[in-house]
Design an enzyme around this catalytic site. Structure first.
Site, mmCIF file in Angstrom:
data_model
loop_
_atom_site.group_PDB
_atom_site.id
_atom_site.type_symbol
_atom_site.label_atom_id
_atom_site.label_comp_id
_atom_site.label_asym_id
_atom_site.label_seq_id
_atom_site.Cartn_x
_atom_site.Cartn_y
_atom_site.Cartn_z
ATOM 1 N N MET A 162 38.534 44.275 41.134
ATOM 2 C CA MET A 162 38.688 42.882 40.699
ATOM 3 C C MET A 162 38.374 42.714 39.209
ATOM 4 O O MET A 162 37.697 41.778 38.804
ATOM 5 C CB MET A 162 37.776 41.963 41.535
ATOM 6 C CG MET A 162 38.201 41.897 42.990
ATOM 7 S SD MET A 162 37.174 40.829 43.991
ATOM 8 C CE MET A 162 35.910 41.955 44.529
ATOM 9 N N LYS A 205 42.182 34.535 51.610
ATOM 10 C CA LYS A 205 41.623 33.528 50.711
ATOM 11 C C LYS A 205 42.326 33.676 49.384
ATOM 12 O O LYS A 205 42.453 34.765 48.853
ATOM 13 C CB LYS A 205 40.127 33.766 50.538
ATOM 14 C CG LYS A 205 39.402 33.477 51.823
ATOM 15 C CD LYS A 205 37.997 33.982 51.820
ATOM 16 C CE LYS A 205 37.278 33.768 50.540
ATOM 17 N NZ LYS A 205 36.073 32.988 50.674
ATOM 18 N N ASP A 235 43.185 39.734 56.472
ATOM 19 C CA ASP A 235 43.089 39.275 55.086
ATOM 20 C C ASP A 235 44.389 39.497 54.318
ATOM 21 O O ASP A 235 45.257 40.254 54.748
ATOM 22 C CB ASP A 235 41.991 40.073 54.371
ATOM 23 C CG ASP A 235 40.636 39.425 54.540
ATOM 24 O OD1 ASP A 235 40.566 38.345 55.141
ATOM 25 O OD2 ASP A 235 39.649 40.017 54.048
HETATM 26 N N1 SAH Z 1 37.228 45.915 50.653
HETATM 27 C C1 SAH Z 1 38.244 46.311 49.696
HETATM 28 C C2 SAH Z 1 38.057 45.633 48.371
HETATM 29 C C3 SAH Z 1 38.263 44.141 48.413
HETATM 30 S S1 SAH Z 1 38.080 43.411 46.839
HETATM 31 C C4 SAH Z 1 38.228 47.821 49.557
HETATM 32 O O1 SAH Z 1 37.300 48.484 50.025
HETATM 33 O O2 SAH Z 1 39.180 48.360 48.979
HETATM 34 C C5 SAH Z 1 39.755 43.338 46.294
HETATM 35 C C6 SAH Z 1 39.971 44.324 45.172
HETATM 36 O O3 SAH Z 1 40.168 45.617 45.706
HETATM 37 C C7 SAH Z 1 41.215 44.053 44.351
HETATM 38 O O4 SAH Z 1 40.989 43.067 43.376
HETATM 39 C C8 SAH Z 1 41.432 45.411 43.738
HETATM 40 O O5 SAH Z 1 40.528 45.651 42.685
HETATM 41 C C9 SAH Z 1 41.061 46.330 44.883
HETATM 42 N N2 SAH Z 1 42.225 46.711 45.697
HETATM 43 C C10 SAH Z 1 42.438 46.458 46.990
HETATM 44 N N3 SAH Z 1 43.595 47.023 47.410
HETATM 45 C C11 SAH Z 1 44.115 47.656 46.345
HETATM 46 C C12 SAH Z 1 45.277 48.449 46.123
HETATM 47 N N4 SAH Z 1 46.162 48.716 47.102
HETATM 48 N N5 SAH Z 1 45.468 48.959 44.882
HETATM 49 C C13 SAH Z 1 44.604 48.744 43.891
HETATM 50 N N6 SAH Z 1 43.496 48.006 44.033
HETATM 51 C C14 SAH Z 1 43.239 47.475 45.243
#
Ligand code: SAH
Length: 278
Positions: A185, A70, A48
């Site tokens: 998000m 995506k 992803d």
């Molecule tokens: N499965 C992922 C979340 C996916 S949804 C998890 O468990 O972390 C995507 C959201 O995750 C982003 O919009 C943001 O809110 C958060 N996110 C993912 N990576 C991030 C990062 N390195 N720093 C801050 N927020 C992050």
């Protein structure tokens, strides 16, 4: 190199299996041993957008790397394509690694993908990862719980299937019941999210942190207050991916910002040595 550690044998990555693996939030050091093992064993890695390049470098050099990111707003047709691809690759007898940012079962559609695999009769394994909602506060020096502050945490997403704030969130219950709220998000609809929280009784003076690109070298943290966080975010160029956290625990950061101290003393940050190419 043997991947086994004392008293633990890594499970075999069998042909025709899909492993849904959490890559963690960015810092390659935060992937699990099982995740790193899967990267060495997989024939193909379907990854992803939020998976960091440092993690992909751990893959077996012979493995095919396939981007399945995506872009925001694109609806479920590409999600359908991704699951069909996974099913097809598994049926070809490949060892398929589906690599997702953070944890695959936290706001990452991993549940949907696993259900499709189950329906298709494709065997799979789930390897959890460190979710951004856990890692971002940790790297920002914000404990998600502290006995003087809270015994409940809520994790929510500010972005539902429709592209809008999810209808299913009961803002009054969240506001009353959860002293600490961790929002994924949430940047796109932040003004409305903040309105809902304040309407539901949250104190506009409550400390808020916005943690962008957590655990990477581009990590940025904006400390603000609920009532001011929209203007404060606009005034800086803080951008997604970001975790927004509201709660009094944010105030502990002034004493716990260990990253800041590392920078001050010029100790290497996680992953920074990669710059010098080792
Ligand atoms: N499965 C992922 C979340 C996916 S949804 C998890 O468990 O972390 C995507 C959201 O995750 C982003 O919009 C943001 O809110 C958060 N996110 C993912 N990576 C991030 C990062 N390195 N720093 C801050 N927020 C992050």
């Amino acid at each position: 190199m043997s991947q086994d550690i004392p008293h633990y044998t890594m499970p075999q990555f069998l042909e025709g299996y899909v492993w849904l693996v959490g890559a963690g939030p960015g810092d390659p050091g935060l992937i699990t041993l099982l995740g790193a093992h899967a990267l060495r064993e997989a024939d193909i890695v379907v990854y992803d957008a939020l998976v960091s390049p440092g993690i992909l470098e751990m893959a077996n050099p012979d493995a095919e790397l396939k981007y399945a990111g995506k872009r925001g707003g694109k609806p479920s047709s590409s999600q359908r394509d991704i699951t069909l691809t996974l099913i097809q690759l598994a049926r070809e007898g490949k060892r398929v690694l589906r690599l997702k940012g953070g944890d695959p079962f936290v706001f990452g559609r991993g549940g949907e993908e696993a259900l499709r695999l189950a329906e298709a009769g494709v065997p799979f394994r789930i390897v959890p990862g460190i979710s951004a909602g856990l890692a971002a506060p940790a790297y920002a020096g914000i404990p998600l719980t502290h006995r003087d502050h809270n015994s409940v945490i809520t994790f929510l997403t500010g972005h539902g299937m429709s592209g809008d704030i999810p209808d299913s969130i009961d803002w009054v219950s969240v506001s009353r019941g959860s002293p600490v709220i961790v929002m994924y998000m949430a940047m796109k609809h932040l003004p409305r999210i903040v309105d809902r929280l304040i309407e539901a009784g949250r104190n506009p003076e409550e400390p808020v942190a916005i943690i962008s690109r957590a655990t990477t070298l581009e990590q940025e943290v904006l400390e603000t207050r609920l009532g001011e966080c929209v203007a404060a975010a606009r005034a800086t160029d803080i951008s997604p991916p970001a975790i927004v956290i509201a709660g009094s625990v944010v105030s502990l950061r002034s004493r716990l910002d260990w990253m800041e101290r590392l920078q001050e003393t010029l100790l290497p940050l996680p992953g920074r040595d990669r710059k010098n190419g080792d």
